[in-house]
Design an enzyme around this catalytic site. Structure first.
Site, mmCIF file in Angstrom:
data_model
loop_
_atom_site.group_PDB
_atom_site.id
_atom_site.type_symbol
_atom_site.label_atom_id
_atom_site.label_comp_id
_atom_site.label_asym_id
_atom_site.label_seq_id
_atom_site.Cartn_x
_atom_site.Cartn_y
_atom_site.Cartn_z
ATOM 1 N N TYR A 8 -20.513 -4.331 -43.042
ATOM 2 C CA TYR A 8 -19.897 -2.947 -43.014
ATOM 3 C C TYR A 8 -18.392 -3.042 -43.489
ATOM 4 C CZ TYR A 8 -17.137 1.059 -41.470
ATOM 5 O OH TYR A 8 -16.234 2.403 -41.401
ATOM 6 N N ALA A 10 -17.020 -5.331 -45.254
ATOM 7 C CA ALA A 10 -17.040 -5.748 -46.846
ATOM 8 C C ALA A 10 -17.438 -4.531 -47.789
ATOM 9 C CB ALA A 10 -18.193 -6.872 -46.999
#
Length: 97
Positions: A8, A10
């Site tokens: 999430y 990234a």
């Protein structure tokens, strides 16, 4: 859960960088604030097994306060941050350090 959170994060970072490049010519900055566990009604209660595990994973061994996160958001929204774009501001007590 840690793997899901990292994916999430990234994805969020990649989107903010993309938007930062796209919107900079219009004078719009895009940044993300990365927080960890915070003292809110939506957070994990500190007196549970999961809450104690969360606290032990934080270098300060305490949850963040909403005003600590809000201070970073206020800075990024203000004129002092007008040349900051495409970055992540970690307000997470060193959780990802």
């Amino acid at each position: 859960m840690d793997s899901l959170f990292r994916r999430y994060s990234a994805t969020k970072a990649a989107l903010s960088i993309s938007w930062a490049h796209e919107l900079a010519p219009r004078g719009i900055t895009v940044n993300t604030v990365v927080s960890a566990f915070a003292e809110t009604d939506m957070g994990i209660p500190q007196d549970t097994d999961l809450g104690r595990a969360a606290l032990s994973s934080l270098p300060f061994h305490r949850y963040g306060r909403p005003e600590e996160v809000a201070a970073a958001v206020a800075f990024l929204a203000g004129p002092a941050a007008s040349y900051i774009t495409g970055t992540d501001v970690n307000v997470n007590g060193g959780w990802n350090a």
